[in-house]
Design a protein around this motif. Structure first.
Motif, PDB file in Angstrom:
ATOM      1  N   LEU A 102      50.162  26.821  41.453  1.00  0.00           N
ATOM      2  CA  LEU A 102      49.111  27.545  40.735  1.00  0.00           C
ATOM      3  C   LEU A 102      47.728  27.142  41.229  1.00  0.00           C
ATOM      4  O   LEU A 102      46.850  27.983  41.411  1.00  0.00           O
ATOM      5  CB  LEU A 102      49.227  27.306  39.232  1.00  0.00           C
ATOM      6  CG  LEU A 102      50.429  28.000  38.571  1.00  0.00           C
ATOM      7  CD1 LEU A 102      50.484  27.678  37.086  1.00  0.00           C
ATOM      8  CD2 LEU A 102      50.373  29.504  38.783  1.00  0.00           C
ATOM      9  N   THR A 103      47.528  25.853  41.460  1.00  0.00           N
ATOM     10  CA  THR A 103      46.237  25.389  41.949  1.00  0.00           C
ATOM     11  C   THR A 103      45.931  26.025  43.306  1.00  0.00           C
ATOM     12  O   THR A 103      44.798  26.428  43.584  1.00  0.00           O
ATOM     13  CB  THR A 103      46.247  23.849  42.072  1.00  0.00           C
ATOM     14  OG1 THR A 103      46.887  23.312  40.931  1.00  0.00           O
ATOM     15  CG2 THR A 103      44.830  23.313  42.177  1.00  0.00           C
ATOM     16  N   ARG A 131      39.295  39.330  41.113  1.00  0.00           N
ATOM     17  CA  ARG A 131      39.374  37.892  40.822  1.00  0.00           C
ATOM     18  C   ARG A 131      39.662  37.610  39.356  1.00  0.00           C
ATOM     19  O   ARG A 131      40.471  36.765  38.997  1.00  0.00           O
ATOM     20  CB  ARG A 131      38.061  37.206  41.217  1.00  0.00           C
ATOM     21  CG  ARG A 131      38.047  36.909  42.698  1.00  0.00           C
ATOM     22  CD  ARG A 131      36.845  36.110  43.099  1.00  0.00           C
ATOM     23  NE  ARG A 131      36.672  36.273  44.540  1.00  0.00           N
ATOM     24  CZ  ARG A 131      35.551  36.016  45.190  1.00  0.00           C
ATOM     25  NH1 ARG A 131      34.488  35.586  44.526  1.00  0.00           N
ATOM     26  NH2 ARG A 131      35.478  36.173  46.485  1.00  0.00           N
ATOM     27  N   ARG A 132      38.924  38.271  38.478  1.00  0.00           N
ATOM     28  CA  ARG A 132      39.072  38.060  37.056  1.00  0.00           C
ATOM     29  C   ARG A 132      40.528  38.219  36.633  1.00  0.00           C
ATOM     30  O   ARG A 132      41.123  37.320  35.980  1.00  0.00           O
ATOM     31  CB  ARG A 132      38.228  39.103  36.337  1.00  0.00           C
ATOM     32  CG  ARG A 132      37.795  38.691  34.972  1.00  0.00           C
ATOM     33  CD  ARG A 132      36.915  39.787  34.406  1.00  0.00           C
ATOM     34  NE  ARG A 132      37.455  40.240  33.161  1.00  0.00           N
ATOM     35  CZ  ARG A 132      37.152  39.666  32.018  1.00  0.00           C
ATOM     36  NH1 ARG A 132      36.305  38.644  31.985  1.00  0.00           N
ATOM     37  NH2 ARG A 132      37.679  40.090  30.887  1.00  0.00           N
ATOM     38  N   GLU A 133      41.096  39.302  37.087  1.00  0.00           N
ATOM     39  CA  GLU A 133      42.471  39.640  36.723  1.00  0.00           C
ATOM     40  C   GLU A 133      43.461  38.584  37.223  1.00  0.00           C
ATOM     41  O   GLU A 133      44.297  38.063  36.486  1.00  0.00           O
ATOM     42  CB  GLU A 133      42.808  41.030  37.313  1.00  0.00           C
ATOM     43  CG  GLU A 133      44.277  41.259  37.555  1.00  0.00           C
ATOM     44  CD  GLU A 133      44.840  42.360  36.670  1.00  0.00           C
ATOM     45  OE1 GLU A 133      44.111  43.358  36.471  1.00  0.00           O
ATOM     46  OE2 GLU A 133      45.979  42.202  36.181  1.00  0.00           O
ATOM     47  N   VAL A 134      43.283  38.199  38.522  1.00  0.00           N
ATOM     48  CA  VAL A 134      44.191  37.193  39.105  1.00  0.00           C
ATOM     49  C   VAL A 134      44.061  35.868  38.358  1.00  0.00           C
ATOM     50  O   VAL A 134      45.043  35.232  37.978  1.00  0.00           O
ATOM     51  CB  VAL A 134      43.915  37.012  40.608  1.00  0.00           C
ATOM     52  CG1 VAL A 134      44.750  35.846  41.162  1.00  0.00           C
ATOM     53  CG2 VAL A 134      44.220  38.295  41.369  1.00  0.00           C
ATOM     54  N   SER A 153      42.694  29.846  46.443  1.00  0.00           N
ATOM     55  CA  SER A 153      42.592  30.982  47.395  1.00  0.00           C
ATOM     56  C   SER A 153      41.930  32.216  46.773  1.00  0.00           C
ATOM     57  O   SER A 153      41.950  33.289  47.348  1.00  0.00           O
ATOM     58  CB  SER A 153      43.986  31.323  47.932  1.00  0.00           C
ATOM     59  OG  SER A 153      44.822  31.640  46.847  1.00  0.00           O
ATOM     60  N   LEU A 154      41.343  32.026  45.582  1.00  0.00           N
ATOM     61  CA  LEU A 154      40.702  33.165  44.909  1.00  0.00           C
ATOM     62  C   LEU A 154      39.589  33.796  45.767  1.00  0.00           C
ATOM     63  O   LEU A 154      39.293  34.984  45.693  1.00  0.00           O
ATOM     64  CB  LEU A 154      40.121  32.724  43.553  1.00  0.00           C
ATOM     65  CG  LEU A 154      41.060  32.835  42.341  1.00  0.00           C
ATOM     66  CD1 LEU A 154      40.319  32.502  41.068  1.00  0.00           C
ATOM     67  CD2 LEU A 154      41.683  34.224  42.250  1.00  0.00           C
TER      68      LEU A 154
END
Ligand code: PHE
Length: 339
Positions: free
Chosen positions: A32-33, A47-50, A38-39
């Protein structure tokens, strides 16, 4: 990742593996990190959604990890409880408590009995000198009565005592008659070169007795012996006195008790006589007093020597004296109730 993660959590079968899965999924360098890092490569509008989805997933993993940990712990405790289960209905194990030897039961009882009548208890050496065992007891070296007791000699002067009578001489030498009469018993082991059989052992227990005062008579002796017999065997057992010979008493007697086995009718144990000899006794021979420096004109007394093994045999109906010395627990434990 979601499916894979949940699958891994499920598969982890112990706490250690579960911890590895945790590090791999939600740890600082975990999957997860990595996604969060990689955002930057994701289009700004996504980005917000991911980010949100990653957070959701992390919450889900954490919850799943916690649940899994709880159930692992519960399973562990349940197993431990089962393994260490104690059946409280099982009977306890008895610890082994020793029991008194039958001869000691009789000995302790007799000691108490004599102490109650004002006797003192003395103890002589098992390795005795010829001097005390015989010479002082009116048995000089060439005396034929020495053959009565097949003695184990260690050398010319020392021997394994064949009788406790040496105690008489030792006590007589020391007693201060201005302080009162002499009354003593001296129990202990004695040894004889006898062939062992049901009634004879090369080692056995005797109890010497000696009373010296002014005006001691044969009826005092008889009364004392009868009291001992009644005390040990009860009122009903029959006893008899027979004339006998000992160099240290004059006159001398032996006491027999009716055989426990055939009740006086005669059997193998009593050699078909109906009686078993239990003690020798008599009035103290004046030489014994004089040898110890006691004036035999003023003082006189009686003495006796009890065979404690024979007492025990008759009291408990034991048919082999050797049972006392072979230490078979099954034999010895039978006397626990008599203590
Ligand atoms: N000492 C004798 C024995 O061993 C017993 C005895 C003791 C006899 C005292 C008389 C007086 O046979």
């Amino acid at each position: 990742l979601r499916e894979k993660g949940l699958e891994e959590i499920k598969k982890a079968s112990d706490e250690k593996k579960l911890d590895e899965v945790r590090v791999q999924l939600v740890g600082r360098k975990g999957e997860l990190t990595k996604i969060l890092h990689s955002l930057r490569e994701v289009a700004p509008e996504d980005r917000r959604e991911v980010g949100q989805r990653v957070n959701e997933l992390r919450d889900l993993f954490n919850k799943q990890l916690d649940d899994s940990k709880k159930s692992l712990l519960a399973a562990f405790i349940a197993k431990k409880m089962e393994d260490e289960r104690v059946d409280v209905t099982l009977p306890g194990r008895r610890s082994h408590v020793g029991s008194k030897h039958p001869i000691n039961i009789i000995l302790d009882d007799l000691e108490k009995y004599f102490i109650g009548m004002g006797y003192t208890v003395v103890q002589g050496p098992e390795i005795e000198t010829d001097h005390y065992c015989f010479e002082m007891m009116n048995l000089p070296k060439d005396h034929p009565a020495r053959d009565m007791q097949a003695t184990f000699y260690i050398d010319d002067e020392n021997l394994l005592r064949s009788q406790t009578s040496g105690d008489q001489a030792r006590v007589l030498e020391k007693h201060d008659f201005s302080k009162g009469p002499l009354k003593m018993v001296g129990p202990g082991k004695v040894y004889r070169r006898d062939d062992d059989d049901a009634m004879h052992s090369h080692q056995f227990m005797q109890m010497e007795g000696l009373v010296v005062d002014k005006h001691v008579t044969m009826s005092d002796l008889k009364g004392t012996l009868e009291m001992i017999a009644k005390h040990v065997f009860g009122q009903d057992r029959e006893t008899r006195l027979r004339p006998s010979y000992f160099p240290f008493t004059e006159p001398s007697v032996e006491m027999d008790v009716s055989c426990f086995n055939c009740n006086g009718k005669g059997c193998q144990i009593c050699k078909y006589t109906g009686w078993i000899e239990v003690l020798g006794a008599g009035m103290v021979q004046p030489n014994v007093l004089e040898n110890a420096g006691v004036d035999s004109i003023v003082y006189g007394g009686f003495a006796f020597g009890v065979g404690l093994d024979r007492f025990a045999i008759l009291k408990y109906g034991i048919d082999d004296i050797r049972d006392f010395y072979t230490n078979d627990k099954r034999f010895l434990e039978q006397f626990r109730k008599e203590e």
